[in-house]
Design an enzyme around this catalytic site. Structure first.
Site, PDB file in Angstrom:
ATOM      1  N   ASP A 150      19.613  23.666 -44.284  1.00 53.76           N
ATOM      2  CA  ASP A 150      20.828  23.046 -44.156  1.00 53.76           C
ATOM      3  C   ASP A 150      21.795  23.960 -43.726  1.00 53.76           C
ATOM      4  OD1 ASP A 150      22.131  20.792 -44.654  1.00 53.76           O
ATOM      5  OD2 ASP A 150      22.640  21.439 -46.567  1.00 53.76           O
ATOM      6  N   HIS A 208      35.062  20.949 -43.966  1.00 47.75           N
ATOM      7  CA  HIS A 208      34.523  21.116 -45.382  1.00 47.75           C
ATOM      8  C   HIS A 208      34.497  22.553 -45.614  1.00 47.75           C
ATOM      9  CE1 HIS A 208      31.608  20.428 -48.440  1.00 47.75           C
ATOM     10  NE2 HIS A 208      30.759  21.271 -47.750  1.00 47.75           N
ATOM     11  N   GLU A 240      26.528  14.331 -50.285  1.00 44.32           N
ATOM     12  CA  GLU A 240      26.851  14.990 -49.311  1.00 44.32           C
ATOM     13  C   GLU A 240      26.881  14.252 -48.037  1.00 44.32           C
ATOM     14  OE1 GLU A 240      27.471  19.884 -50.435  1.00 44.32           O
ATOM     15  OE2 GLU A 240      26.137  19.039 -49.037  1.00 44.32           O
ATOM     16  N   GLU A 266      25.950  13.786 -44.704  1.00 40.82           N
ATOM     17  CA  GLU A 266      25.342  14.809 -43.536  1.00 40.82           C
ATOM     18  C   GLU A 266      24.563  14.049 -42.379  1.00 40.82           C
ATOM     19  OE1 GLU A 266      23.552  18.599 -44.597  1.00 40.82           O
ATOM     20  OE2 GLU A 266      24.581  18.628 -46.410  1.00 40.82           O
ATOM     21  N   ASP A 314      22.598  15.095 -48.762  1.00 39.40           N
ATOM     22  CA  ASP A 314      22.285  16.223 -49.412  1.00 39.40           C
ATOM     23  C   ASP A 314      22.900  16.191 -50.861  1.00 39.40           C
ATOM     24  OD1 ASP A 314      21.311  18.771 -50.025  1.00 39.40           O
ATOM     25  OD2 ASP A 314      23.117  19.969 -48.988  1.00 39.40           O
ATOM     26  N   ARG A 356      27.011  20.024 -58.517  1.00 36.21           N
ATOM     27  CA  ARG A 356      27.993  21.273 -58.446  1.00 36.21           C
ATOM     28  C   ARG A 356      28.093  22.098 -59.366  1.00 36.21           C
ATOM     29  NH1 ARG A 356      28.388  20.619 -52.790  1.00 36.21           N
ATOM     30  NH2 ARG A 356      29.354  18.595 -52.107  1.00 36.21           N
ATOM     31  N   GLN A 388      25.127  24.368 -58.960  1.00 34.29           N
ATOM     32  CA  GLN A 388      25.528  25.171 -57.822  1.00 34.29           C
ATOM     33  C   GLN A 388      26.217  26.324 -58.176  1.00 34.29           C
ATOM     34  OE1 GLN A 388      26.689  22.860 -54.617  1.00 34.29           O
ATOM     35  NE2 GLN A 388      26.698  24.716 -53.117  1.00 34.29           N
ATOM     36  N   TYR A 407      24.734  30.205 -57.676  1.00 38.64           N
ATOM     37  CA  TYR A 407      24.847  30.573 -56.135  1.00 38.64           C
ATOM     38  C   TYR A 407      24.948  32.096 -55.533  1.00 38.64           C
ATOM     39  CZ  TYR A 407      29.802  30.747 -54.955  1.00 38.64           C
ATOM     40  OH  TYR A 407      31.221  30.984 -54.864  1.00 38.64           O
ATOM     41  N   LYS A 443      20.533  22.018 -55.583  1.00 40.44           N
ATOM     42  CA  LYS A 443      20.111  21.012 -54.503  1.00 40.44           C
ATOM     43  C   LYS A 443      18.655  20.727 -54.331  1.00 40.44           C
ATOM     44  CE  LYS A 443      24.110  22.232 -51.742  1.00 40.44           C
ATOM     45  NZ  LYS A 443      24.992  21.241 -51.003  1.00 40.44           N
ATOM     46  N   THR A 476      16.949  15.209 -51.614  1.00 41.43           N
ATOM     47  CA  THR A 476      17.456  15.028 -50.328  1.00 41.43           C
ATOM     48  C   THR A 476      17.009  13.741 -49.658  1.00 41.43           C
ATOM     49  OG1 THR A 476      17.721  17.550 -50.068  1.00 41.43           O
ATOM     50  CG2 THR A 476      18.042  15.933 -48.206  1.00 41.43           C
ATOM     51  N   THR A 521      27.932  19.440 -44.663  1.00 42.07           N
ATOM     52  CA  THR A 521      28.841  18.042 -45.072  1.00 42.07           C
ATOM     53  C   THR A 521      29.835  17.803 -43.712  1.00 42.07           C
ATOM     54  OG1 THR A 521      28.648  18.763 -47.218  1.00 42.07           O
ATOM     55  CG2 THR A 521      30.587  17.239 -46.470  1.00 42.07           C
ATOM     56  N   GLU A 551      35.456  17.154 -52.461  1.00 44.42           N
ATOM     57  CA  GLU A 551      36.547  17.221 -51.701  1.00 44.42           C
ATOM     58  C   GLU A 551      37.595  16.196 -51.916  1.00 44.42           C
ATOM     59  OE1 GLU A 551      35.678  18.614 -47.413  1.00 44.42           O
ATOM     60  OE2 GLU A 551      34.067  18.150 -48.126  1.00 44.42           O
TER      61      GLU A 551
END
Length: 419
Positions: free
Chosen positions: A130, A137, A202, A204, A236, A240, A243, A247, A256, A260, A353, A367
């Site tokens: 990904d 973004h 997301e 995508e 995706d 949040r 993550q 991360y 994640k 998907t 994204t 966002e």
């Protein structure tokens, strides 16, 4: 004269004869999966076409690629085989060709109503990567988490950033997703553990690899299009809170890998070619291995709707377009291989994204709600991140002269976390 099929296709259909996207389906629950192409409200069963000897070209005439339960073999045969198949199928389905049009028995066997079939993953996905290719973004995420001083990292403008995702949890459109559990950022003492409180979609798209490359032999950026079979829509799904806590320093993991979703129909680059458009100017200019003679994106209109459990109709929350990507699909693939990494037929390369410059074109709830600070109104209901029962549907299409080349739907519903 415009190409026209003997099968009636509504102007708003995503699947006219100009498209002919590939998928894999079962005509009945007990039947074997087999390849097909979408045409109007039908699926043309390619195993029946091949068994009838109607692929009689120099490449496909001696192949069993459409007698397989997935498209990997056909994908790996490369552009000459793809072009031969497209020519044969457009001729077979055209209004002036009697072979299928006037053969009632073959039509009965080969044309299956779309609303009767079960769609399957169209390929075996060996690996999934990904990318993070939308400047808008990247900037918005940076503003939310790092502030206005340096919202985009120095390296972002020099290479298409990506992470290696989890292929085993990629599912076909229409599959329900269970809200994931995990750790969240501590608020006072130890980390929070439980169902994600910030579940997101997301918007995508993803490129599907055709012929791969040998280990140690990179793909030239100007030849990369020959290694892309086509595109799908991709969601995706992202937790949040999980993550954000996990991360650093190695990137996304459990936030994640729980799921998907991809759309079932693969639209080929040949079908998308009339809708190619100039990619954004890249400043600074990319290094030579990423410098393209022709730098193109595709003008694909994308839309996301959310339907809460208690509502009958979805509410459109964003409208964006693939043309906003800063790093092109071909640059992504070339960069993936520059270290000698070998790609294989069926590999999935997500774009990241796809956000546009305006707030109504942002590609995720992170966002759109500015990390929950500015909730949305969905048909009068205040809404932050995804709630149990929410169904997210992404659609996309290119607008032609009196027809659409579309992808169908990429949808999924959120179920409550397991006890």
């Amino acid at each position: 004269m415009a190409l026209k099929s003997f099968i009636e296709v509504h102007p708003d259909s995503h699947f006219p004869i100009q498209n002919l996207p590939y998928g894999v389906f079962r005509p009945r629950p007990s039947a074997e999966a087999r390849p097909g192409v979408a045409i109007g409200d039908y699926v043309l069963d390619l195993s029946e076409v091949q068994s009838a000897g109607l692929f009689d070209g120099p490449i496909l005439g001696k192949s069993d690629c459409f007698l397989q339960p997935n498209l990997n073999k056909f994908m790996g045969m490369g552009r000459p085989a793809w072009k031969e198949a497209r020519f044969a199928l457009q001729k077979l389905l055209s209004s002036t060709e009697p072979t299928l049009r006037d053969n009632a028995s073959l039509r009965e066997q080969a044309l299956v109503p779309l609303n009767k079939v079960e769609m399957c993953l169209p390929m075996v996905i060996g690996d999934y990567t990904d990318f993070f290719s939308s400047m808008h973004h990247a900037k918005n995420c940076g503003l939310i988490f790092r502030g206005p001083e340096t919202p985009i990292g120095e390296n972002w403008f020099h290479l298409p950033i990506a992470y290696h995702g989890r292929a085993s949890s990629i599912v076909i459109s229409g599959t329900d997703l269970i809200r994931p559990k995990g750790q969240g950022h501590p608020s006072g003492g130890s980390p929070y553990f439980g169902p994600s409180r910030k579940l997101d979609f997301e918007l995508e798209m993803a490129a599907i690899v055709g012929p791969g490359n040998e280990l140690g032999k990179p793909v030239d950026v100007n030849e990369a299009a020959d290694h892309i079979f086509g595109l799908v829509i991709m969601n995706d799904w992202s937790a949040r809170d999980i993550q954000a806590w996990e991360y650093v320093p190695l990137g996304p993991f459990l936030g994640k890998s729980f799921g998907t979703t991809i759309s079932p129909w693969i639209v080929t680059l040949d079908a998308l070619e009339p809708f190619a458009c100039d990619a954004p100017k890249q400043d600074p200019p990319p290094l030579p291995y990423l410098a393209e003679k022709i730098s193109n994106n595709y003008d694909i209109s994308l839309e996301v709707g959310i339907k809460p459990a208690e509502q009958k109709n979805p509410c459109i929350v964003t409208r964006s377009n693939l043309k906003h990507l800063y790093w092109t699909l071909t640059q992504q693939l070339a960069h993936h291989t520059i270290n000698g990494c070998n790609l294989r037929p069926g590999d999935l390369l997500g774009t990241g994204t796809i956000s546009g410059p305006e707030p109504e074109s942002f590609g995720c709830l992170l966002e759109l709600t500015w990390n929950g600070q500015k909730p949305l109104s969905l048909n009068g209901k205040t809404h932050g991140f995804l709630e149990d029962g929410d169904e997210v549907t992404i659609t996309g299409y290119c607008q032609g002269d009196g027809y659409k080349v579309g992808f169908g739907e990429c949808s999924g519903k959120i179920l409550p976390s397991s006890p």
